[in-house]
Scaffold this active site. Structure first.
Site, PDB file in Angstrom:
ATOM      1  N   TYR A  60       0.817  -1.202   0.000  1.00  0.00           N
ATOM      2  CA  TYR A  60       0.000   0.000   0.000  1.00  0.00           C
ATOM      3  C   TYR A  60       0.857   1.261   0.000  1.00  0.00           C
ATOM      4  O   TYR A  60       1.770   1.402   0.809  1.00  0.00           O
ATOM      5  CB  TYR A  60      -0.932   0.011   1.219  1.00  0.00           C
ATOM      6  CG  TYR A  60      -1.792   1.241   1.295  1.00  0.00           C
ATOM      7  CD1 TYR A  60      -2.908   1.364   0.475  1.00  0.00           C
ATOM      8  CD2 TYR A  60      -1.494   2.286   2.149  1.00  0.00           C
ATOM      9  CE1 TYR A  60      -3.701   2.495   0.522  1.00  0.00           C
ATOM     10  CE2 TYR A  60      -2.274   3.416   2.210  1.00  0.00           C
ATOM     11  CZ  TYR A  60      -3.373   3.527   1.387  1.00  0.00           C
ATOM     12  OH  TYR A  60      -4.150   4.656   1.434  1.00  0.00           O
ATOM     13  N   GLY A  65      -6.124   4.951  -0.684  1.00  0.00           N
ATOM     14  CA  GLY A  65      -7.552   4.951  -0.384  1.00  0.00           C
ATOM     15  C   GLY A  65      -8.305   3.964  -1.259  1.00  0.00           C
ATOM     16  O   GLY A  65      -7.951   2.789  -1.324  1.00  0.00           O
TER      17      GLY A  65
END
Length: 146
Positions: free
Chosen positions: A52, A59
């Protein structure tokens, strides 16, 4: 000199560094943990594992894989997107406190950043270099991104 390891910073130590201007450094044990953590990140990148915000979007775009040739641009754009703030600036002591707390949490060795990042933040504190931090900024996941 007070050594940061991400776990043992006390309120009296915080006051000594922020208000008393005691010098601070990254502890060797924390540096070793950070090197190990960074190694995991480097290995994951080489094997194509999704991480991530390192090689994915953010998001709702966290499942979007970013091509290797665009990773540097992704990181630059992340900084640009969070380089915003308004209102009066935090005081020098507040700025010192924020830098110290960020250095301390990174010293835990869980984020995958290089020790150089924490060492640089420590040198900023030791040399009296304080970022201008507006009082109003991002209210993202961390709340301190701006």
């Amino acid at each position: 000199m007070i050594a940061l390891d991400g776990n043992s910073l006390t309120i009296p130590d915080f006051h000594k560094i922020v208000f008393g201007r005691n010098e601070v450094k990254l502890s060797p044990a924390a540096s070793a943990l950070m090197v190990k953590s960074r190694g995991h990140v480097e290995k994951a990148i080489k094997t194509g594992e999704s991480i991530y915000s390192i090689n994915t979007g953010f998001g709702v775009l966290s499942k979007v894989k970013i091509p290797p040739e665009s990773l540097d641009e992704l990181q630059v754009n992340l900084i640009r997107s969070h380089s915003v703030g308004v209102g009066p600036l935090h005081s020098e002591e507040e700025s010192r406190g924020l830098v110290l707390l960020r250095a301390n949490v990174l010293a835990k060795g869980y984020s995958g950043v290089r020790p150089l990042i924490v060492e640089t933040l420590c040198q900023m504190l030791n040399k009296g270099v304080h970022p201008a931090i507006p009082c109003k900024g991002s209210v993202g996941a961390s709340g301190d991104l701006a």
